[in-house]
Design an enzyme around this catalytic site. Sequence first.
Site, PDB file in Angstrom:
ATOM      1  N   PRO A   2       0.814  -1.207   0.000  1.00 30.85           N
ATOM      2  CA  PRO A   2       0.000   0.000   0.000  1.00 30.85           C
ATOM      3  C   PRO A   2       0.850   1.260   0.000  1.00 30.85           C
ATOM      4  O   PRO A   2       1.840   1.348   0.713  1.00 30.85           O
ATOM      5  CB  PRO A   2      -0.790  -0.095   1.295  1.00 30.85           C
ATOM      6  N   GLU A   3       0.445   2.219  -0.786  1.00 30.36           N
ATOM      7  CA  GLU A   3       1.030   3.547  -0.741  1.00 30.36           C
ATOM      8  C   GLU A   3       0.033   4.453  -0.024  1.00 30.36           C
ATOM      9  O   GLU A   3      -0.960   3.971   0.516  1.00 30.36           O
ATOM     10  CB  GLU A   3       1.337   4.041  -2.165  1.00 30.36           C
ATOM     11  N   HIS A  91      -1.918 -16.343   7.326  1.00 26.43           N
ATOM     12  CA  HIS A  91      -1.245 -15.041   7.372  1.00 26.43           C
ATOM     13  C   HIS A  91      -2.029 -13.957   8.106  1.00 26.43           C
ATOM     14  O   HIS A  91      -1.690 -12.784   8.019  1.00 26.43           O
ATOM     15  CB  HIS A  91      -0.860 -14.541   5.973  1.00 26.43           C
ATOM     16  N   ARG A 110       3.795 -11.352   3.766  1.00 24.65           N
ATOM     17  CA  ARG A 110       5.260 -11.228   3.750  1.00 24.65           C
ATOM     18  C   ARG A 110       5.847 -10.766   5.076  1.00 24.65           C
ATOM     19  O   ARG A 110       7.061 -10.811   5.261  1.00 24.65           O
ATOM     20  CB  ARG A 110       5.673 -10.289   2.602  1.00 24.65           C
ATOM     21  N   ARG A 152      22.053  16.931  -5.216  1.00 23.38           N
ATOM     22  CA  ARG A 152      21.846  15.478  -5.134  1.00 23.38           C
ATOM     23  C   ARG A 152      21.799  14.863  -6.523  1.00 23.38           C
ATOM     24  O   ARG A 152      21.153  15.367  -7.431  1.00 23.38           O
ATOM     25  CB  ARG A 152      20.580  15.184  -4.329  1.00 23.38           C
TER      26      ARG A 152
END
Length: 271
Positions: A2-3, A91, A110, A152
């Site tokens: 998820p973002e 899970h 995960r 940068r």
Amino acid sequence: MPELPEVETTRRGIEPHLRGYTVTAVKVRERRLRWPIPDDLEQQLTGQIIGSITRRGKYLLLHAGPGIVLLHLGMSGSLRVLPLDTPWQKHDHVTLDLSNGLSLRLHDPRRFGVLLWLDAAPADHPLLAKLGPEPLGNHFSGTHLYEQSRGRRVAVKSFIMKGQVVVGVGNIYASEALFHAGIDPRQPAGQIELPRYECLAAAIRTILGAAIAQGGTTLRDFVNGVGEPGYFRQQLAVYERGGEPCPLCDTAIIRLKIGQRASYYCPQCQH
DNA sequence: ACTGGCTCCTGAGGGC
DNA sequence: TGCCCTCAGGAGCCAG
């Protein structure tokens, strides 16, 4: 996984079912997440009333009595509100039973996710202290990106994915925002001038806002707090579209790796 | 101070 | 069917 849009969608999905209710039981099946779930979580959290649920970047904060449950969903995590005593699925790692007959369950194949108990000011926690501005807030701007990027050499795509620069922009929306801003994702961040960063900041806001409005992006397994997928995937212009025609100019979308992550761009539209 | 690379972990999909 | 490889919405940590 998820973002920011998916985390915000989750926050909005679960908050109405949690806020104001008491945690009647805490059940932990698997403590081995990114860091171990603290041994005293059950003792600290049981009996507390859930207050607001807030978000900082991709972190969720469940305010619970004197402390805060800090959650991060990692790559594969999701939260679901379920009826009490719904059987554990593979899970599923943690369940918070609530006084309204529902429970909140954390699922994370995960196990890159985070669940910690904070009893001090969250802004002081090491995971939160150095985070950059919220992309949808008032402290994020093209000027901010411009100033942070001077000197940068890192690729601009990697740069905007750094939480110290701006929170919440992950692998999908970084590619999408750069497409909409017309910027080559490989450009060294320090070589991009202010007007282009103004454009990029606007694109980030637009994309994230639109994705939230669609309930986020479901690529494989994201579901919101009540089990529904997000519908923004069909509006992705370049992500996972390597070889397909650019929606603006029909040139084939290029897929390449930037900083170990798959990246997508149009070689004609992005410079 | 920055940079790139590695790492944690499970599961899906492709090639042979 | 099995085995091995690569890849996946994150991000902390580590040398150089």
